[in-house]
Write an enzyme that holds these catalytic residues in place. Structure first.
Site, PDB file in Angstrom:
ATOM      1  N   HIS A  52      45.774   1.209   3.477  1.00 27.83           N
ATOM      2  CA  HIS A  52      44.294   1.385   2.816  1.00 27.83           C
ATOM      3  C   HIS A  52      43.810   2.190   4.077  1.00 27.83           C
ATOM      4  O   HIS A  52      44.188   2.111   5.161  1.00 27.83           O
ATOM      5  CB  HIS A  52      43.586   0.271   2.520  1.00 27.83           C
ATOM      6  CG  HIS A  52      43.500  -0.812   3.428  1.00 27.83           C
ATOM      7  ND1 HIS A  52      44.486  -1.807   3.653  1.00 27.83           N
ATOM      8  CD2 HIS A  52      42.861  -1.017   4.565  1.00 27.83           C
ATOM      9  CE1 HIS A  52      44.203  -2.722   4.455  1.00 27.83           C
ATOM     10  NE2 HIS A  52      43.229  -2.063   5.331  1.00 27.83           N
TER      11      HIS A  52
HETATM   12  C1  T46 Z   1      42.826  -3.910   7.917  1.00 30.10           C
HETATM   13  C2  T46 Z   1      44.385  -4.505   8.055  1.00 30.10           C
HETATM   14  C3  T46 Z   1      44.535  -4.468   9.544  1.00 30.10           C
HETATM   15  C4  T46 Z   1      39.405 -11.894   3.170  1.00 30.10           C
HETATM   16  O1  T46 Z   1      39.176 -12.549   2.315  1.00 30.10           O
HETATM   17  N1  T46 Z   1      38.746 -11.575   4.272  1.00 30.10           N
HETATM   18  C5  T46 Z   1      38.865 -10.883   5.260  1.00 30.10           C
HETATM   19  O2  T46 Z   1      38.161 -10.506   6.145  1.00 30.10           O
HETATM   20  C6  T46 Z   1      40.453  -9.988   5.418  1.00 30.10           C
HETATM   21  C7  T46 Z   1      40.585  -9.064   6.260  1.00 30.10           C
HETATM   22  C8  T46 Z   1      41.042 -10.430   3.879  1.00 30.10           C
HETATM   23  N2  T46 Z   1      40.588 -11.023   2.946  1.00 30.10           N
HETATM   24  C9  T46 Z   1      41.410 -11.424   1.928  1.00 30.10           C
HETATM   25  C10 T46 Z   1      41.810 -10.254   1.058  1.00 30.10           C
HETATM   26  C11 T46 Z   1      43.130 -10.438   0.600  1.00 30.10           C
HETATM   27  O3  T46 Z   1      43.077 -11.157  -0.815  1.00 30.10           O
HETATM   28  O4  T46 Z   1      42.654 -11.664   2.213  1.00 30.10           O
HETATM   29  C12 T46 Z   1      43.986 -11.251   1.643  1.00 30.10           C
HETATM   30  C13 T46 Z   1      44.740 -10.188   2.343  1.00 30.10           C
HETATM   31  O5  T46 Z   1      44.122  -9.072   2.964  1.00 30.10           O
HETATM   32  P1  T46 Z   1      44.606  -7.656   2.718  1.00 30.10           P
HETATM   33  O6  T46 Z   1      45.500  -7.299   1.644  1.00 30.10           O
HETATM   34  O7  T46 Z   1      43.439  -6.514   2.822  1.00 30.10           O
HETATM   35  O8  T46 Z   1      45.291  -7.605   4.217  1.00 30.10           O
HETATM   36  P2  T46 Z   1      46.299  -6.350   4.955  1.00 30.10           P
HETATM   37  O9  T46 Z   1      47.057  -6.995   6.124  1.00 30.10           O
HETATM   38  O10 T46 Z   1      46.858  -5.455   4.062  1.00 30.10           O
HETATM   39  O11 T46 Z   1      44.833  -5.562   5.758  1.00 30.10           O
HETATM   40  C14 T46 Z   1      44.135  -6.335   6.896  1.00 30.10           C
HETATM   41  C15 T46 Z   1      42.642  -5.922   6.563  1.00 30.10           C
HETATM   42  O12 T46 Z   1      42.370  -6.347   5.324  1.00 30.10           O
HETATM   43  C16 T46 Z   1      42.292  -4.528   6.733  1.00 30.10           C
HETATM   44  O13 T46 Z   1      40.795  -4.433   6.986  1.00 30.10           O
HETATM   45  O14 T46 Z   1      42.543  -2.989   8.259  1.00 30.10           O
HETATM   46  O15 T46 Z   1      44.635  -5.956   8.015  1.00 30.10           O
END
Ligand code: T46
Length: 136
Positions: A52
């Site tokens: 993303h």
């Molecule tokens: C990024 C990369 C490096 C939250 O509720 N609060 C938060 O602050 C974050 C970061 C995530 N979440 C929840 C949303 C999803 O249900 O945690 C779950 C996993 O998040 P996500 O699928 O977005 O994780 P990544 O590793 O794909 O991405 C993350 C960050 O979201 C993103 O901003 O730049 O790490």
């Protein structure tokens, strides 16, 4: 200009080990006020994350343990780097697509963020992202 922008932190080491301190206003520190901190750990073998971009959010990612491979893409070019140093932060600007691959079992990726969590800031479709960058 390269998409891979490192910020080198001073390591305050002594006979006991090492320590890095980050403070707003410090020279060569994080170039925004930190509103949120999160960390990614225990990522399963072969699992990739990210895929993303963010409209507004800026982040600094620090691999405080282990290693992983970070891919950054601005819709025009794609670059990648290994992250494995607790004394270097990778600045990820807004409107940059990111993917994280090849996590070691012990990898802990600490992320400092310029904004609170906001799902509406995410662009999760690569074609939409490229369109928004004007590179379609
Ligand atoms: C990024 C990369 C490096 C939250 O509720 N609060 C938060 O602050 C974050 C970061 C995530 N979440 C929840 C949303 C999803 O249900 O945690 C779950 C996993 O998040 P996500 O699928 O977005 O994780 P990544 O590793 O794909 O991405 C993350 C960050 O979201 C993103 O901003 O730049 O790490």
């Amino acid at each position: 200009m390269s998409l891979i922008k490192w910020i080198d932190f001073q390591s305050l080491g002594d006979a006991r080990g090492s320590l890095v301190a980050l403070e707003i206003g410090m020279e060569k520190a994080v170039p925004f006020d930190i509103k949120r901190v999160y960390y990614i750990y225990q990522t399963g073998e072969g699992v990739s994350r990210g895929f993303h971009a963010h409209c507004k959010l800026k982040q600094v990612a620090i691999c405080v343990a282990g290693k992983c491979r970070m891919v950054l893409d601005n819709g025009n070019k794609r670059e990648e780097t290994w992250m494995s140093s607790p004394t270097r932060g990778l600045l990820i600007e807004s409107m940059v697509w990111r993917e994280m691959h090849d996590f070691s079992r012990d990898c802990v990726l600490l992320v400092l963020a310029s904004e609170h969590y906001d799902e509406s800031d995410y662009i999760r479709n690569y074609e939409s992202f490229v369109g928004l960058t004007g590179n379609a």
